[in-house]
Design a protein around this motif. Sequence first.
Motif, PDB file in Angstrom:
ATOM      1  N   ARG A 145     -30.990  87.007   0.973  1.00  0.00           N
ATOM      2  CA  ARG A 145     -31.899  86.092   1.665  1.00  0.00           C
ATOM      3  C   ARG A 145     -33.241  86.781   1.899  1.00  0.00           C
ATOM      4  N   SER A 146     -34.288  85.984   1.916  1.00  0.00           N
ATOM      5  CA  SER A 146     -35.600  86.557   2.189  1.00  0.00           C
ATOM      6  C   SER A 146     -35.725  86.898   3.670  1.00  0.00           C
ATOM      7  N   ASP A 147     -36.601  87.829   3.969  1.00  0.00           N
ATOM      8  CA  ASP A 147     -36.841  88.216   5.362  1.00  0.00           C
ATOM      9  C   ASP A 147     -37.348  87.028   6.182  1.00  0.00           C
ATOM     10  N   ASP A 148     -38.162  86.176   5.560  1.00  0.00           N
ATOM     11  CA  ASP A 148     -38.697  85.014   6.280  1.00  0.00           C
ATOM     12  C   ASP A 148     -37.584  84.039   6.650  1.00  0.00           C
ATOM     13  N   ASP A 149     -36.622  83.838   5.744  1.00  0.00           N
ATOM     14  CA  ASP A 149     -35.496  82.944   6.043  1.00  0.00           C
ATOM     15  C   ASP A 149     -34.679  83.472   7.217  1.00  0.00           C
ATOM     16  N   ILE A 150     -34.426  84.783   7.211  1.00  0.00           N
ATOM     17  CA  ILE A 150     -33.653  85.392   8.288  1.00  0.00           C
ATOM     18  C   ILE A 150     -34.407  85.255   9.611  1.00  0.00           C
ATOM     19  N   ARG A 151     -35.699  85.536   9.584  1.00  0.00           N
ATOM     20  CA  ARG A 151     -36.512  85.444  10.809  1.00  0.00           C
ATOM     21  C   ARG A 151     -36.503  84.024  11.360  1.00  0.00           C
ATOM     22  N   ASP A 152     -36.686  83.041  10.489  1.00  0.00           N
ATOM     23  CA  ASP A 152     -36.718  81.649  10.942  1.00  0.00           C
ATOM     24  C   ASP A 152     -35.384  81.244  11.570  1.00  0.00           C
ATOM     25  N   GLU A 153     -34.280  81.681  10.988  1.00  0.00           N
ATOM     26  CA  GLU A 153     -32.972  81.305  11.542  1.00  0.00           C
ATOM     27  C   GLU A 153     -32.749  81.947  12.901  1.00  0.00           C
ATOM     28  N   ILE A 154     -33.147  83.211  13.048  1.00  0.00           N
ATOM     29  CA  ILE A 154     -32.965  83.873  14.344  1.00  0.00           C
ATOM     30  C   ILE A 154     -33.799  83.183  15.422  1.00  0.00           C
ATOM     31  N   GLY A 177     -34.225  93.098   5.620  1.00  0.00           N
ATOM     32  CA  GLY A 177     -32.957  92.785   6.279  1.00  0.00           C
ATOM     33  C   GLY A 177     -32.781  93.408   7.645  1.00  0.00           C
ATOM     34  N   VAL A 178     -33.670  94.313   8.043  1.00  0.00           N
ATOM     35  CA  VAL A 178     -33.585  94.958   9.352  1.00  0.00           C
ATOM     36  C   VAL A 178     -34.416  94.148  10.356  1.00  0.00           C
ATOM     37  N   VAL A 179     -33.761  93.702  11.427  1.00  0.00           N
ATOM     38  CA  VAL A 179     -34.413  92.853  12.433  1.00  0.00           C
ATOM     39  C   VAL A 179     -34.940  93.715  13.577  1.00  0.00           C
ATOM     40  N   HIS A 180     -36.219  93.566  13.873  1.00  0.00           N
ATOM     41  CA  HIS A 180     -36.848  94.268  14.998  1.00  0.00           C
ATOM     42  C   HIS A 180     -37.140  93.244  16.091  1.00  0.00           C
ATOM     43  N   LEU A 181     -36.563  93.467  17.268  1.00  0.00           N
ATOM     44  CA  LEU A 181     -36.749  92.567  18.405  1.00  0.00           C
ATOM     45  C   LEU A 181     -37.584  93.259  19.469  1.00  0.00           C
ATOM     46  N   THR A 182     -38.693  92.653  19.830  1.00  0.00           N
ATOM     47  CA  THR A 182     -39.541  93.195  20.894  1.00  0.00           C
ATOM     48  C   THR A 182     -39.878  92.070  21.865  1.00  0.00           C
ATOM     49  N   GLY A 183     -40.441  92.454  23.001  1.00  0.00           N
ATOM     50  CA  GLY A 183     -40.796  91.467  24.014  1.00  0.00           C
ATOM     51  C   GLY A 183     -39.902  91.556  25.230  1.00  0.00           C
ATOM     52  N   VAL A 194     -28.424  88.714  22.666  1.00  0.00           N
ATOM     53  CA  VAL A 194     -29.427  88.460  21.630  1.00  0.00           C
ATOM     54  C   VAL A 194     -29.186  89.371  20.430  1.00  0.00           C
ATOM     55  N   VAL A 195     -28.920  90.638  20.692  1.00  0.00           N
ATOM     56  CA  VAL A 195     -28.698  91.607  19.612  1.00  0.00           C
ATOM     57  C   VAL A 195     -27.460  91.233  18.804  1.00  0.00           C
ATOM     58  N   ARG A 196     -26.380  90.887  19.502  1.00  0.00           N
ATOM     59  CA  ARG A 196     -25.130  90.554  18.807  1.00  0.00           C
ATOM     60  C   ARG A 196     -25.284  89.302  17.937  1.00  0.00           C
ATOM     61  N   MET A 197     -25.943  88.301  18.451  1.00  0.00           N
ATOM     62  CA  MET A 197     -26.100  87.067  17.696  1.00  0.00           C
ATOM     63  C   MET A 197     -27.075  87.235  16.540  1.00  0.00           C
ATOM     64  N   GLU A 202     -26.442  85.805   8.792  1.00  0.00           N
ATOM     65  CA  GLU A 202     -26.191  86.243   7.425  1.00  0.00           C
ATOM     66  C   GLU A 202     -27.432  86.878   6.815  1.00  0.00           C
ATOM     67  N   GLY A 203     -27.212  88.004   6.154  1.00  0.00           N
ATOM     68  CA  GLY A 203     -28.296  88.727   5.524  1.00  0.00           C
ATOM     69  C   GLY A 203     -28.858  89.858   6.351  1.00  0.00           C
ATOM     70  N   VAL A 204     -28.468  89.936   7.625  1.00  0.00           N
ATOM     71  CA  VAL A 204     -28.980  90.987   8.503  1.00  0.00           C
ATOM     72  C   VAL A 204     -28.251  92.293   8.219  1.00  0.00           C
ATOM     73  N   VAL A 205     -29.024  93.336   7.993  1.00  0.00           N
ATOM     74  CA  VAL A 205     -28.474  94.667   7.722  1.00  0.00           C
ATOM     75  C   VAL A 205     -28.318  95.454   9.014  1.00  0.00           C
ATOM     76  N   ASP A 206     -29.302  95.342   9.905  1.00  0.00           N
ATOM     77  CA  ASP A 206     -29.270  96.079  11.171  1.00  0.00           C
ATOM     78  C   ASP A 206     -30.219  95.394  12.139  1.00  0.00           C
ATOM     79  N   VAL A 207     -30.039  95.689  13.435  1.00  0.00           N
ATOM     80  CA  VAL A 207     -30.922  95.148  14.473  1.00  0.00           C
ATOM     81  C   VAL A 207     -31.454  96.316  15.295  1.00  0.00           C
ATOM     82  N   VAL A 208     -32.776  96.351  15.441  1.00  0.00           N
ATOM     83  CA  VAL A 208     -33.428  97.398  16.245  1.00  0.00           C
ATOM     84  C   VAL A 208     -34.087  96.708  17.444  1.00  0.00           C
ATOM     85  N   PRO A 209     -33.459  96.773  18.637  1.00  0.00           N
ATOM     86  CA  PRO A 209     -34.018  96.083  19.798  1.00  0.00           C
ATOM     87  C   PRO A 209     -34.912  96.992  20.643  1.00  0.00           C
ATOM     88  N   THR A 210     -36.059  96.463  21.040  1.00  0.00           N
ATOM     89  CA  THR A 210     -36.919  97.116  22.031  1.00  0.00           C
ATOM     90  C   THR A 210     -37.327  96.024  23.007  1.00  0.00           C
TER      91      THR A 210
END
Length: 226
Positions: A145-154, A177-183, A194-197, A202-210
């Motif tokens: 999946r493209s990064d944009d598709d993953i971002r839009d779904e999240i 595929g690596v999701v960065h969450l900030t805010g 949020v991190v678990r979900m 699908e398509g997410v390789v890892d999640v980096v939360p800040t």
Amino acid sequence: MKRRTVGDVMTRTVVTVSEDTPFTEIADAMAEHRISAVPVMDDDGRLTGIVTEADLLRREEYGGGAGPRRPRLLRRTQDEARARATAPDARGLMSAPVVTVAPGTPVAEAARVLNAHGFKAAPVVRDGRLAGIVARRDLLSVFHRSDDDIRDEIIDDVLVSRLWQDPAEVHVRVQEGVVHLTGRVEQKSLIPIVVRMAAATEGVVDVVPTLGYDYDDTGPAPHPRA
């Protein structure tokens, strides 16, 4: 959040062989179609076994004769393996009973089944009949999946629809595929949710939360004054 199943990614046109199919024809079929396994069907169209590349390659292992003498139990095991490796047809070569999956099996669960048994592919069975075959490469398709598709779904599915979070407060960036969450979120207990979900998308390789928070609701509640 729609989760893809085996039925979404499996190959529906399956190359099969009968129990009487000779070794050479099985090898030719695998080479011609570039596949790693062929289901074995009986005369009534029922799945009875599967022949894999590993089954065919055992002939090379046992092609050099009886070899040195071994203890009796080990010798019996080797004799059985040799008989299977040198079998002339699918009936003798195949593994049975077959580990199968259903079309409705989630992709992640099917991947665990293949990994647990060390298989490259598994037949897909619906109502006792062969419906397809799923290989490791099919299961990996969820990561294409493209990064944009993953971002839009999240943003749309996880943050807004399910957690009622303001997307202006939680920023999502996806790179390879690596999701960065900030805010910020309102409650601290929301961060692992949020991190678990996000990780389950699908398509997410890892999640980096800040992520920061406005209120710590994870500590002990204050006692009311008497």
